[in-house]
Design a protein around this motif. Structure first.
Motif, PDB file in Angstrom:
ATOM      1  N   ASN A 216       0.654  -1.001   0.350  1.00 28.27           N
ATOM      2  CA  ASN A 216       0.415   0.102   0.286  1.00 28.27           C
ATOM      3  C   ASN A 216       0.692   1.020  -0.307  1.00 28.27           C
ATOM      4  O   ASN A 216       0.672   2.276  -1.106  1.00 28.27           O
ATOM      5  N   PHE A 217       1.899   1.286   0.720  1.00 24.41           N
ATOM      6  CA  PHE A 217       2.412   2.009   0.702  1.00 24.41           C
ATOM      7  C   PHE A 217       3.672   2.473  -0.531  1.00 24.41           C
ATOM      8  O   PHE A 217       3.623   4.184  -1.307  1.00 24.41           O
ATOM      9  N   ALA A 218       4.166   1.427  -1.057  1.00 25.09           N
ATOM     10  CA  ALA A 218       4.445   1.712  -2.504  1.00 25.09           C
ATOM     11  C   ALA A 218       3.918   2.243  -3.777  1.00 25.09           C
ATOM     12  O   ALA A 218       4.497   2.711  -4.483  1.00 25.09           O
ATOM     13  N   PHE A 219       2.202   1.835  -3.524  1.00 19.06           N
ATOM     14  CA  PHE A 219       1.491   1.878  -4.322  1.00 19.06           C
ATOM     15  C   PHE A 219       1.590   3.790  -4.695  1.00 19.06           C
ATOM     16  O   PHE A 219       0.817   4.666  -5.581  1.00 19.06           O
ATOM     17  N   ARG A 220       0.956   4.366  -3.532  1.00 13.40           N
ATOM     18  CA  ARG A 220       0.521   5.470  -2.541  1.00 13.40           C
ATOM     19  C   ARG A 220       1.975   6.331  -2.973  1.00 13.40           C
ATOM     20  O   ARG A 220       1.870   7.493  -3.572  1.00 13.40           O
ATOM     21  N   HIS A 221       3.457   5.698  -3.080  1.00 10.53           N
ATOM     22  CA  HIS A 221       4.234   6.545  -3.085  1.00 10.53           C
ATOM     23  C   HIS A 221       5.230   6.076  -3.572  1.00 10.53           C
ATOM     24  O   HIS A 221       6.336   5.812  -3.440  1.00 10.53           O
ATOM     25  N   PRO A 222       4.840   6.276  -5.121  1.00  7.12           N
ATOM     26  CA  PRO A 222       5.916   5.233  -5.636  1.00  7.12           C
ATOM     27  C   PRO A 222       7.929   6.426  -5.994  1.00  7.12           C
ATOM     28  O   PRO A 222       9.102   5.435  -6.681  1.00  7.12           O
ATOM     29  N   GLU A 223       7.493   7.214  -5.851  1.00  9.55           N
ATOM     30  CA  GLU A 223       8.417   8.484  -5.751  1.00  9.55           C
ATOM     31  C   GLU A 223       9.610   7.914  -4.999  1.00  9.55           C
ATOM     32  O   GLU A 223      10.788   8.192  -4.597  1.00  9.55           O
ATOM     33  N   GLN A 224       9.231   7.617  -4.195  1.00  2.32           N
ATOM     34  CA  GLN A 224       9.974   6.599  -2.277  1.00  2.32           C
ATOM     35  C   GLN A 224       9.982   5.290  -2.490  1.00  2.32           C
ATOM     36  O   GLN A 224      11.784   5.088  -1.298  1.00  2.32           O
ATOM     37  N   VAL A 225       9.561   4.519  -3.001  1.00  2.00           N
ATOM     38  CA  VAL A 225      10.039   3.259  -2.879  1.00  2.00           C
ATOM     39  C   VAL A 225      11.181   2.709  -4.591  1.00  2.00           C
ATOM     40  O   VAL A 225      10.440   2.488  -5.368  1.00  2.00           O
ATOM     41  N   GLY A 226      11.718   2.004  -4.233  1.00  2.00           N
ATOM     42  CA  GLY A 226      12.691   1.318  -5.133  1.00  2.00           C
ATOM     43  C   GLY A 226      12.255  -0.461  -5.541  1.00  2.00           C
ATOM     44  O   GLY A 226      12.837  -1.266  -6.594  1.00  2.00           O
ATOM     45  N   HIS A 227      12.291  -0.899  -4.350  1.00  2.00           N
ATOM     46  CA  HIS A 227      11.769  -2.875  -3.717  1.00  2.00           C
ATOM     47  C   HIS A 227      10.611  -2.472  -3.058  1.00  2.00           C
ATOM     48  O   HIS A 227      10.892  -2.020  -2.142  1.00  2.00           O
ATOM     49  N   LEU A 228       9.904  -3.874  -3.531  1.00  2.00           N
ATOM     50  CA  LEU A 228       8.724  -4.034  -2.990  1.00  2.00           C
ATOM     51  C   LEU A 228       8.987  -5.425  -2.462  1.00  2.00           C
ATOM     52  O   LEU A 228       8.708  -5.909  -3.796  1.00  2.00           O
ATOM     53  N   LEU A 229       8.991  -5.711  -1.318  1.00  2.00           N
ATOM     54  CA  LEU A 229       9.324  -7.765  -1.256  1.00  2.00           C
ATOM     55  C   LEU A 229       7.655  -7.570  -0.397  1.00  2.00           C
ATOM     56  O   LEU A 229       7.754  -7.499   0.140  1.00  2.00           O
ATOM     57  N   THR A 230       6.932  -8.520  -0.683  1.00  2.00           N
ATOM     58  CA  THR A 230       6.300  -8.866   0.225  1.00  2.00           C
ATOM     59  C   THR A 230       6.286 -10.739   0.474  1.00  2.00           C
ATOM     60  O   THR A 230       6.117 -11.470  -0.777  1.00  2.00           O
ATOM     61  N   MET A 231       5.315 -11.247   2.142  1.00  2.00           N
ATOM     62  CA  MET A 231       5.404 -12.432   2.051  1.00  2.00           C
ATOM     63  C   MET A 231       4.401 -12.714   2.333  1.00  2.00           C
ATOM     64  O   MET A 231       3.983 -12.096   3.364  1.00  2.00           O
ATOM     65  N   GLY A 232       3.316 -13.481   2.111  1.00  2.00           N
ATOM     66  CA  GLY A 232       2.127 -14.011   2.182  1.00  2.00           C
ATOM     67  C   GLY A 232       1.466 -12.832   2.457  1.00  2.00           C
ATOM     68  O   GLY A 232      -0.190 -12.918   3.665  1.00  2.00           O
ATOM     69  N   ALA A 233       1.391 -12.233   1.671  1.00  2.00           N
ATOM     70  CA  ALA A 233       0.293 -10.732   1.725  1.00  2.00           C
ATOM     71  C   ALA A 233      -0.743 -10.995   1.715  1.00  2.00           C
ATOM     72  O   ALA A 233      -0.984 -12.012   0.248  1.00  2.00           O
ATOM     73  N   ALA A 234      -2.343 -10.007   1.998  1.00  2.00           N
ATOM     74  CA  ALA A 234      -3.333  -9.764   0.889  1.00  2.00           C
ATOM     75  C   ALA A 234      -3.679  -8.259   1.076  1.00  2.00           C
ATOM     76  O   ALA A 234      -2.798  -7.607   1.968  1.00  2.00           O
ATOM     77  N   PHE A 235      -4.679  -8.206  -0.079  1.00  2.72           N
ATOM     78  CA  PHE A 235      -4.169  -6.470  -0.242  1.00  2.72           C
ATOM     79  C   PHE A 235      -5.899  -5.844   0.126  1.00  2.72           C
ATOM     80  O   PHE A 235      -5.893  -3.959   0.001  1.00  2.72           O
TER      81      PHE A 235
ATOM     82  N   ASP B 146      -0.473 -21.236   0.854  1.00  4.23           N
ATOM     83  CA  ASP B 146      -0.734 -20.017   1.777  1.00  4.23           C
ATOM     84  C   ASP B 146      -2.482 -19.993   1.564  1.00  4.23           C
ATOM     85  O   ASP B 146      -3.096 -19.771   0.499  1.00  4.23           O
ATOM     86  N   PHE B 147      -3.124 -19.259   2.692  1.00  2.73           N
ATOM     87  CA  PHE B 147      -4.197 -19.328   2.677  1.00  2.73           C
ATOM     88  C   PHE B 147      -4.845 -17.609   2.184  1.00  2.73           C
ATOM     89  O   PHE B 147      -5.686 -17.374   1.393  1.00  2.73           O
ATOM     90  N   CYS B 148      -3.307 -17.064   1.486  1.00  2.00           N
ATOM     91  CA  CYS B 148      -3.572 -15.672   0.779  1.00  2.00           C
ATOM     92  C   CYS B 148      -2.757 -15.977  -0.625  1.00  2.00           C
ATOM     93  O   CYS B 148      -2.668 -14.764  -1.397  1.00  2.00           O
ATOM     94  N   ARG B 149      -3.187 -16.727  -1.444  1.00  2.24           N
ATOM     95  CA  ARG B 149      -2.289 -17.260  -1.990  1.00  2.24           C
ATOM     96  C   ARG B 149      -3.254 -16.295  -2.921  1.00  2.24           C
ATOM     97  O   ARG B 149      -2.504 -15.748  -4.058  1.00  2.24           O
TER      98      ARG B 149
END
Length: 234
Positions: free
Chosen positions: A125-144, A188-191
């Motif tokens: 959520n933070f990465a796509f709200r503020h992409p000018e601040q984020v170069g790498h987004l790494l999620t594990m077992g997340a739901a959105f 993973d139930f978030c798959r």
């Protein structure tokens, strides 16, 4: 590993946010805890240990921060409008206070964000709200999709903090300059949530990696296997 305990006073939140910082130098990665988790969670469950080589060789610097989930998404005693507003304040703390401080400390234009389970929601959520601040987004077992936390309540703040809603309509060239890994596992139930998010990104032409571990479920052994592999892409 070098470990540094810090308190960061947030003017937006009107409180201290605790964190553990690992390493003296390296590319900064902010780690968001799982549901209602605290800044020491990734240390206690051994995830930080999996990053030891990257930290000790100065390749990454980890910032394990606290959440305010108990006052936002999980605050059932509050009106849903108050819950989402508290999250908006947390986002402002990150965007206007913490991340600029990390950028200055590490002398970088962009940072990395990561997290397991609900921490993965926070990271994406933070990465796509503020992409000018984020170069790498790494999620594990997340739901959105966070609408289930709000009992049917919906307003503009919900829309702009629910990636399956706002992302299909969002336009920003910085989306295409981000290294994105969506990690999940066979049981993973978030798959399905990761397949859905991957579909959204694919339809927008946003390059990303959907990594499905062929074993394991929604638990720490999977995330501890994935995290160092994802850090190696930085």
């Amino acid at each position: 590993m070098q470990q540094d305990y810090r308190k960061w006073y947030s003017h937006h939140l009107g409180r201290d946010i605790d964190m553990l910082v690992y390493g003296n130098w390296g590319y900064p990665v902010v780690l968001f805890p799982t549901s209602m988790g605290h800044y020491y969670e990734y240390k206690d469950f051994g995830l930080v240990e999996t990053a030891r080589w990257f930290v000790e060789t100065g390749k990454v610097k980890l910032f394990c921060i606290d959440s305010i989930d108990r006052d936002s998404w999980y605050a059932k005693h509050l009106h849903p409008g108050a819950r989402i507003w508290n999250h908006v304040l947390y986002d402002r703390f990150l965007h206007e206070e913490l991340v600029p401080g990390i950028q200055r400390e590490c002398n970088v234009q962009k940072i990395g964000v990561s997290g397991a389970s609900f921490g993965g929601y926070h990271a994406l959520n933070f990465a796509f709200r503020h992409p000018e601040q984020v170069g790498h987004l790494l999620t594990m077992g997340a739901a959105f999709d966070i609408r289930s936390f709000l009992g049917g309540y919906y307003d503009q703040n919900v829309y702009f903090n629910n990636p399956p809603d706002f992302l299909p309509n969002a336009q920003n060239n910085e989306f295409h300059h981000m290294n994105i890994v969506l990690g999940t596992s066979e049981y993973d139930f978030c798959r399905d949530a990761n397949y859905q998010m991957s579909g959204i990104l694919s339809r927008k032409g946003i390059r990303h990696q959907l990594d499905v571990s062929p074993w394991g479920n929604h638990d720490w052994p999977v995330w501890k296997d994935q995290f160092p592999r994802y850090l190696s892409q930085i």
